[in-house]
Design a protein around this motif. Structure first.
Motif, PDB file in Angstrom:
ATOM      1  N   ARG A  11       0.857  -1.185   0.000  1.00  0.00           N
ATOM      2  CA  ARG A  11       0.000   0.000   0.000  1.00  0.00           C
ATOM      3  C   ARG A  11       0.890   1.230   0.000  1.00  0.00           C
ATOM      4  O   ARG A  11       1.584   1.510   0.975  1.00  0.00           O
ATOM      5  CB  ARG A  11      -0.907   0.000   1.228  1.00  0.00           C
ATOM      6  N   GLN A  13       1.057   5.484  -1.446  1.00  0.00           N
ATOM      7  CA  GLN A  13       0.249   6.620  -1.874  1.00  0.00           C
ATOM      8  C   GLN A  13       0.622   7.000  -3.300  1.00  0.00           C
ATOM      9  O   GLN A  13       1.800   7.038  -3.656  1.00  0.00           O
ATOM     10  CB  GLN A  13       0.543   7.780  -0.926  1.00  0.00           C
ATOM     11  N   TYR A  95      -4.794   8.256  -4.336  1.00  0.00           N
ATOM     12  CA  TYR A  95      -5.251   6.869  -4.331  1.00  0.00           C
ATOM     13  C   TYR A  95      -4.189   6.057  -3.597  1.00  0.00           C
ATOM     14  O   TYR A  95      -3.129   6.580  -3.266  1.00  0.00           O
ATOM     15  CB  TYR A  95      -5.409   6.336  -5.767  1.00  0.00           C
ATOM     16  N   TYR A  96      -4.482   4.779  -3.379  1.00  0.00           N
ATOM     17  CA  TYR A  96      -3.511   3.906  -2.724  1.00  0.00           C
ATOM     18  C   TYR A  96      -3.335   2.642  -3.548  1.00  0.00           C
ATOM     19  O   TYR A  96      -4.312   2.056  -4.020  1.00  0.00           O
ATOM     20  CB  TYR A  96      -3.951   3.559  -1.296  1.00  0.00           C
ATOM     21  N   THR A  97      -2.087   2.247  -3.699  1.00  0.00           N
ATOM     22  CA  THR A  97      -1.809   1.032  -4.462  1.00  0.00           C
ATOM     23  C   THR A  97      -2.168  -0.192  -3.639  1.00  0.00           C
ATOM     24  O   THR A  97      -2.156  -0.157  -2.411  1.00  0.00           O
ATOM     25  CB  THR A  97      -0.315   0.944  -4.852  1.00  0.00           C
ATOM     26  N   GLN A  98      -2.442  -1.280  -4.341  1.00  0.00           N
ATOM     27  CA  GLN A  98      -2.566  -2.589  -3.711  1.00  0.00           C
ATOM     28  C   GLN A  98      -1.312  -3.402  -3.974  1.00  0.00           C
ATOM     29  O   GLN A  98      -0.946  -4.245  -3.177  1.00  0.00           O
ATOM     30  CB  GLN A  98      -3.791  -3.325  -4.241  1.00  0.00           C
ATOM     31  N   PHE A 105       1.370  -0.401 -11.308  1.00  0.00           N
ATOM     32  CA  PHE A 105       0.778  -0.638  -9.993  1.00  0.00           C
ATOM     33  C   PHE A 105      -0.719  -0.877 -10.141  1.00  0.00           C
ATOM     34  O   PHE A 105      -1.339  -0.465 -11.110  1.00  0.00           O
ATOM     35  CB  PHE A 105       1.052   0.526  -9.037  1.00  0.00           C
ATOM     36  N   ARG A 106      -1.281  -1.569  -9.161  1.00  0.00           N
ATOM     37  CA  ARG A 106      -2.714  -1.802  -9.086  1.00  0.00           C
ATOM     38  C   ARG A 106      -3.274  -0.914  -7.977  1.00  0.00           C
ATOM     39  O   ARG A 106      -2.617  -0.707  -6.955  1.00  0.00           O
ATOM     40  CB  ARG A 106      -3.003  -3.265  -8.777  1.00  0.00           C
ATOM     41  N   PHE A 107      -4.492  -0.425  -8.197  1.00  0.00           N
ATOM     42  CA  PHE A 107      -5.105   0.454  -7.202  1.00  0.00           C
ATOM     43  C   PHE A 107      -6.619   0.320  -7.269  1.00  0.00           C
ATOM     44  O   PHE A 107      -7.181  -0.103  -8.270  1.00  0.00           O
ATOM     45  CB  PHE A 107      -4.686   1.915  -7.430  1.00  0.00           C
ATOM     46  N   SER A 109     -10.316   2.328  -6.934  1.00  0.00           N
ATOM     47  CA  SER A 109     -10.869   3.662  -7.113  1.00  0.00           C
ATOM     48  C   SER A 109     -12.383   3.585  -7.143  1.00  0.00           C
ATOM     49  O   SER A 109     -12.953   2.800  -7.893  1.00  0.00           O
ATOM     50  CB  SER A 109     -10.369   4.281  -8.426  1.00  0.00           C
ATOM     51  N   LEU A 123       4.078   8.742  -7.545  1.00  0.00           N
ATOM     52  CA  LEU A 123       4.068   7.585  -6.648  1.00  0.00           C
ATOM     53  C   LEU A 123       5.039   7.854  -5.508  1.00  0.00           C
ATOM     54  O   LEU A 123       6.197   8.202  -5.747  1.00  0.00           O
ATOM     55  CB  LEU A 123       4.468   6.332  -7.427  1.00  0.00           C
ATOM     56  N   HIS A 148      -5.363  -1.278 -13.047  1.00  0.00           N
ATOM     57  CA  HIS A 148      -3.914  -1.407 -13.179  1.00  0.00           C
ATOM     58  C   HIS A 148      -3.424  -0.219 -13.988  1.00  0.00           C
ATOM     59  O   HIS A 148      -4.007   0.122 -15.017  1.00  0.00           O
ATOM     60  CB  HIS A 148      -3.545  -2.714 -13.891  1.00  0.00           C
TER      61      HIS A 148
END
Length: 193
Positions: A11, A13, A95-98, A105-107, A109, A123, A148
């Motif tokens: 996770r 930012q 947003y926040y990445t997974q 990156f995956r996030f 939304s 990032l 993604h």
């Protein structure tokens, strides 16, 4: 399509800004000119730290105090840079990445993105002294809110920094998992005695 880079669940930012109509992903020279100064600064500090770490590994054990002093100086610089980078964060674009890696990156939304949307991103991984500015293309992962962002314009040194950060994070996660397993094994052995 398989991602050619390693990715790790993490996770972090990220700020995402959709490109305006008529705006395009820049070439390498234009990207370099657009990158905000704090991102260039942290990239250079990270490069210097990497070189210092390599040199310090070659010192003998009598240099432990010198190594400690250099590490403390590095931490002070990292704190100042984190403060400076905080000014680059836009809460309305946060947003926040997974997961993240050298390819993107995956996030999640709640605001929908369209397949193929082009975005400018910032990032932030302050705990690893990494901050990256670049461009990506959005792909919807599944029905719903998982997306993604595949990098489409990124300096190679920033990609390298993300790859190193991914590997460092994986090493920390593996170490924590091994410690938990050892604690569980100890608990089982103590219970059986």
């Amino acid at each position: 399509m398989a991602e050619p880079y390693f990715s790790i669940d993490y996770r972090a930012q990220v700020n995402l800004c959709l490109l305006a109509d008529g705006e395009t992903v820049p070439d390498a020279d234009t990207l370099e000119a657009q990158i905000p100064a704090p991102f260039k600064l942290i990239s250079e500090v990270t490069r210097i730290d990497t070189n210092n770490a390599r040199l310090l590994r070659n010192l003998d054990e009598h240099a432990a105090d010198l190594v400690e002093i250099i590490n403390l100086q590095s931490q002070k610089i990292d704190l100042v840079l984190s403060y400076v980078l905080a000014g680059e964060d836009s809460p309305d674009q946060r947003y926040y990445t997974q997961s993240l890696g050298g390819g993107g990156f995956r996030f999640l939304s709640s605001t929908p993105f369209a397949e193929g949307d082009e975005v400018r991103f910032k990032l932030f991984l302050p705990e690893l002294s990494v901050a990256v500015y670049g461009y990506g293309q959005i792909q919807q992962e599944q029905e719903g809110a998982l997306y993604h962002c595949q990098f489409s314009a990124l300096r190679e040194q920033d990609r390298d920094a993300l790859i190193r950060a991914s590997l460092q994070l994986q090493a920390k996660q593996l170490k924590a998992r091994a410690e938990r397993r050892a604690q569980q094994d100890d608990a089982i052995n103590n219970d059986s005695n």
